[in-house]
Design a protein around this motif. Structure first.
Motif, short mmCIF file in Angstrom:
data_model
loop_
_atom_site.label_atom_id
_atom_site.label_comp_id
_atom_site.label_asym_id
_atom_site.label_seq_id
_atom_site.Cartn_x
_atom_site.Cartn_y
_atom_site.Cartn_z
N ASP A 70 84.64 -2.07 -104.53
CA ASP A 70 84.02 -1.39 -103.40
C ASP A 70 84.67 -1.75 -102.06
O ASP A 70 84.14 -1.41 -101.00
CB ASP A 70 82.52 -1.69 -103.34
N TRP A 71 85.80 -2.43 -102.10
CA TRP A 71 86.49 -2.78 -100.86
C TRP A 71 87.13 -1.53 -100.27
O TRP A 71 87.91 -0.84 -100.94
CB TRP A 71 87.55 -3.85 -101.14
N VAL A 72 86.80 -1.22 -99.03
CA VAL A 72 87.40 -0.09 -98.32
C VAL A 72 88.02 -0.64 -97.04
O VAL A 72 87.33 -1.23 -96.20
CB VAL A 72 86.36 0.99 -97.99
N ARG A 73 89.32 -0.48 -96.92
CA ARG A 73 90.03 -1.03 -95.77
C ARG A 73 89.72 -0.25 -94.49
O ARG A 73 89.25 0.88 -94.53
CB ARG A 73 91.54 -1.02 -96.06
N GLY A 74 90.00 -0.88 -93.39
CA GLY A 74 89.74 -0.26 -92.10
C GLY A 74 90.71 0.87 -91.80
O GLY A 74 91.74 1.04 -92.46
N LYS A 75 90.37 1.64 -90.77
CA LYS A 75 91.21 2.76 -90.36
C LYS A 75 92.61 2.25 -90.01
O LYS A 75 92.78 1.26 -89.31
CB LYS A 75 90.59 3.47 -89.16
N GLY A 76 93.62 2.95 -90.52
CA GLY A 76 95.00 2.54 -90.28
C GLY A 76 95.54 1.56 -91.29
O GLY A 76 96.72 1.21 -91.24
N GLU A 77 94.68 1.08 -92.22
CA GLU A 77 95.13 0.10 -93.21
C GLU A 77 95.25 0.69 -94.62
O GLU A 77 95.63 -0.02 -95.54
CB GLU A 77 94.15 -1.07 -93.26
N ILE A 78 94.93 1.96 -94.78
CA ILE A 78 94.95 2.59 -96.12
C ILE A 78 96.26 3.35 -96.27
O ILE A 78 96.51 4.33 -95.56
CB ILE A 78 93.76 3.53 -96.31
N PRO A 79 97.14 2.92 -97.18
CA PRO A 79 98.43 3.59 -97.33
C PRO A 79 98.29 4.97 -97.96
O PRO A 79 97.46 5.18 -98.85
CB PRO A 79 99.21 2.64 -98.25
N ALA A 80 99.11 5.91 -97.53
CA ALA A 80 99.00 7.29 -97.99
C ALA A 80 99.36 7.45 -99.46
O ALA A 80 98.87 8.36 -100.12
CB ALA A 80 99.90 8.20 -97.14
N GLU A 81 100.22 6.56 -99.98
CA GLU A 81 100.66 6.71 -101.37
C GLU A 81 100.16 5.58 -102.25
O GLU A 81 100.67 5.37 -103.35
CB GLU A 81 102.19 6.81 -101.43
N GLY A 82 99.14 4.85 -101.80
CA GLY A 82 98.53 3.82 -102.61
C GLY A 82 99.35 2.54 -102.64
O GLY A 82 100.36 2.42 -101.94
N PRO A 83 98.91 1.58 -103.44
CA PRO A 83 97.73 1.66 -104.32
C PRO A 83 96.43 1.50 -103.54
O PRO A 83 96.43 0.97 -102.44
CB PRO A 83 97.95 0.50 -105.30
N TRP A 84 95.32 1.96 -104.19
CA TRP A 84 94.02 1.96 -103.55
C TRP A 84 92.97 1.32 -104.46
O TRP A 84 93.13 1.24 -105.67
CB TRP A 84 93.56 3.39 -103.26
N THR A 85 91.88 0.90 -103.84
CA THR A 85 90.72 0.50 -104.63
C THR A 85 90.06 1.76 -105.19
O THR A 85 90.28 2.86 -104.67
CB THR A 85 89.70 -0.27 -103.77
N PRO A 86 89.24 1.65 -106.25
CA PRO A 86 88.60 2.86 -106.80
C PRO A 86 87.79 3.64 -105.77
O PRO A 86 87.80 4.89 -105.80
CB PRO A 86 87.71 2.29 -107.91
N TRP A 87 87.08 2.95 -104.87
CA TRP A 87 86.32 3.69 -103.87
C TRP A 87 87.25 4.45 -102.93
O TRP A 87 86.99 5.60 -102.56
CB TRP A 87 85.41 2.74 -103.08
N GLU A 88 88.34 3.82 -102.52
CA GLU A 88 89.31 4.51 -101.66
C GLU A 88 89.91 5.71 -102.38
O GLU A 88 90.10 6.78 -101.77
CB GLU A 88 90.41 3.54 -101.25
N GLN A 89 90.21 5.56 -103.67
CA GLN A 89 90.74 6.70 -104.44
C GLN A 89 89.79 7.88 -104.38
O GLN A 89 90.22 9.03 -104.17
CB GLN A 89 90.94 6.28 -105.90
N SER A 90 88.50 7.62 -104.58
CA SER A 90 87.52 8.70 -104.58
C SER A 90 87.43 9.38 -103.22
O SER A 90 87.40 10.62 -103.13
CB SER A 90 86.14 8.16 -104.97
N PHE A 91 87.39 8.58 -102.15
CA PHE A 91 87.24 9.16 -100.81
C PHE A 91 88.46 9.98 -100.42
O PHE A 91 88.33 11.06 -99.83
CB PHE A 91 87.00 8.04 -99.79
N LEU A 92 89.65 9.47 -100.74
CA LEU A 92 90.87 10.22 -100.42
C LEU A 92 90.95 11.51 -101.22
O LEU A 92 91.29 12.58 -100.67
CB LEU A 92 92.09 9.35 -100.70
#
Length: 610
Positions: A292-314
């Motif tokens: 459930d870790w979701v990084r702050g704005k500007g910290e989420i890379p466009a091509e991953g890798p992501w946490t499962p919650w970030e994957q869902s939101f993107l």
């Protein structure tokens, strides 16, 4: 039973006075040597915890809300390592929360006899793609037979209060664990727990502290054949499922609208299906991190890798951009309502309800699970999802699925010789929920198939050899083919005692000793067929008592055995179909009888004589 409480106190007169008073009420001082010397005389020997590579002697989880709205979270663990370091504990990741910081205050190992520190664990501070900070602790094999201590502190800026959900059981046994929540007087706390007692309460220096303590917690290794609810505790300064859903919605909205990655290919932009497949690949999932870790704005890379919650939101944002219908629902860890604590971490995770452009039927996406248009993932069968409404939560109950969706079929084709030895093939078909239980939804490699089947199914036949010859994907699962060598017949003169080949999933025995009311993970079918070419001259002396149970109910077992001496063929069939997940009363009694018959199937002995 789940308990829900709201705890209120008279508000203090002035926030400034509170700040001064509260400053003296910090976390309890952590002393590793003191705790180890205390615990070494209290915790049972490792031999008591047979089958576990380590035991958590102590887990302490402390949260504190300051009057200015900032929060701290202090976690400390003492882990006694056995003969090896468990795989999941070799590398520990501690990411900084969005807008906050994380620091590893201690990472070391100790001699349990003297309580003296013997070495430090390697700690590395990393920066992930996108800029998020994470501390990584490595636990080497040098710690075998020692007590490992890890203490971590998180700090968060002023926000909407404090909340959390603590899993009180995991893959290792836990001897002692404490959870405490400390807030300024006058702050309201709501909590909800599964298998949790009322907290102890203490006041000091303008603050109130609530503490829960649990002793000797057995391991929890996930849902099996029977739903096994995980002990947990949730708390928050806010109340109600709607408040939690609004906070969850704000978290999803905080993820920026990134451009669809070029690496996903042009087809992803046109149909969306290949985009789903691309996002859902394992290499684009951060492993070892909180899901459930979701990084702050500007910290989420466009091509991953992501946490499962970030994957869902993107994916939600990208598919909406492509013209798909996409709605975010939430799967709860336990039932939620108006009096639940408003903790986002009370939810297992987001579930995307998707509709292809122009389609009327919904599909459901959960990271890490195979996506099939128009279908509900089996792990979500029967789940009640929650969504944000204007004045109250919206709910959606997903279908339980059908018994035919989760089918385990075994087909034996053997040729028996006059010495009681047999050769032939075994075809195993695995679909739906059985696929998840046997191999975690993935299709096993051919070199792993024999080991997988022998570990997961009980064949009750000594000396049987199974060699995988083929593995292939099926519509809802996969199938495997094996060459078989076994000795099912015992010859004595003109007589033969023949044991039926058969296999029973290890996990079905979870129904034994269950209470009258429980929930199966999925409706199911177990279909066993035996076809044996017999040596000439043998006749079946006596047919065993066969079972025909549950006719006209939602749980039916049918058995049949036919011997044709002139053709030299033996046909044996067992079909168990359970069309319900919810078990209670007479159904529970019926399933016990059907389970006993199914367990007996691979040990049936048939007497033959020439």
């Amino acid at each position: 039973m789940s308990a829900v409480r709201g705890i209120k106190f008279v508000r203090a007169a002035l926030a400034a006075v509170l700040c001064i008073a509260f400053a003296g009420c910090a976390f309890a001082d952590w002393d590793s040597e003191r705790e180890i010397m205390r615990l070494k005389d209290e915790v049972p020997s490792m031999e008591i915890y047979d089958g576990n590579d380590a035991v958590i002697w102590l887990r302490s989880d402390e949260s504190k809300l300051s009057p200015d709205g900032s929060a701290e979270h202090f976690r400390a663990m003492v882990i006694m390592m056995g003969e090896k370091v468990p795989e999941d504990w070799k590398t520990l990741f501690y990411p900084a929360p969005a807008g906050g910081s994380v620091s590893v205050e201690e990472a070391a190992w100790y001699n349990t006899m003297t309580g003296m520190k013997e070495g430090d664990l390697p700690v590395e501070n990393r920066t992930l793609p996108g800029g998020a900070s994470v501390s990584v602790v490595t636990v080497p094999e040098d710690t075998i037979g020692r007590a490992v201590v890890v203490a971590v502190r998180e700090k968060r800026g002023a926000g909407e209060g404090i909340s959390g959900a603590v899993n009180m059981a995991g893959g290792l046994p836990i001897w002692e664990q404490t959870v405490s929540v400390e807030v300024p007087e006058g702050t309201e706390i709501f909590w909800d727990g599964r298998d949790m007692r009322e907290p102890d309460e203490s006041k000091s220096g303008g603050s109130v502290k609530y503490s829960w303590k649990v002793m000797n917690q057995l391991p929890w290794r996930g849902e099996g054949f029977v739903v096994n609810e995980r002990p947990m505790l949730a708390f928050a300064t806010g109340e109600g499922a709607l408040t939690a859903l609004r906070e969850a919605g704000a978290l999803a909205a905080s993820v920026p609208q990134l451009p669809i990655p070029e690496a996903a290919g042009k087809e992803a932009r046109r149909s969306g299906m290949s985009l789903i497949e691309w996002v859902n690949t394992p290499e684009r999932t951060l492993t070892g991190y909180p899901i459930d870790w979701v990084r702050g704005k500007g910290e989420i890379p466009a091509e991953g890798p992501w946490t499962p919650w970030e994957q869902s939101f993107l994916l939600h944002k990208w598919l909406t951009e492509l013209g798909w219908g996409s709605k975010i629902w939430w799967s709860p860890k336990m039932p939620v309502g108006e009096s639940s604590p408003a903790a986002v971490s009370l939810f297992e995770g987001p579930v995307l309800e998707l509709k292809l452009p122009g389609a009327s039927r919904s599909s459901y996406f959960v990271p890490g699970l195979p996506f099939t248009p128009g279908r509900v993932p089996l792990s979500l069968a029967g789940t009640e999802l929650y969504g944000e409404g204007e004045n109250e939560p919206k709910t959606k109950k997903l279908s339980n699925g059908s018994a035919s969706d989760s089918r385990l079929a075994l087909l034996w084709k053997l040729k028996l010789d006059a010495n009681g030895r047999a050769q032939g093939t075994l075809d195993v078909t695995v679909t739906g929920g059985w696929s998840e239980l046997l191999s975690g939804s993935g299709i096993p490699a051919i070199e792993d198939a024999s080991r997988l089947v022998l570990e997961k199914l009980n064949f009750a036949m000594l000396g049987m050899s199974l060699t995988a010859t083929d593995v292939k994907e099926e519509k809802k699962g996969y199938s495997m083919k094996f060459s078989v060598n076994c000795t099912p017949g015992i010859i004595h003169g003109e007589s033969m005692l023949l044991r039926l080949p058969g296999g029973v999933p290890m996990r079905v025995s979870e129904m034994i000793g269950r209470e009258e009311n429980y929930t199966l993970r999925f409706p199911f079918t177990i279909d066993q067929k035996v076809r044996i070419s017999m040596p000439g001259g043998f006749r079946l002396l006596q047919e065993p008592a066969l079972k025909q149970l549950g006719e006209g109910t939602r749980a039916v077992l049918r058995e049949s055995i036919t011997h044709w001496p002139k053709r030299g063929e033996l046909l044996a069939d067992s079909l168990w179909v359970v069309k319900t997940r919810d078990v209670e009363g007479m159904t529970a009694q019926l399933l016990r009888e059907e389970l006993a018959a199914t367990l007996r199937w691979p040990v049936i002995d048939l007497p033959f004589r020439k």
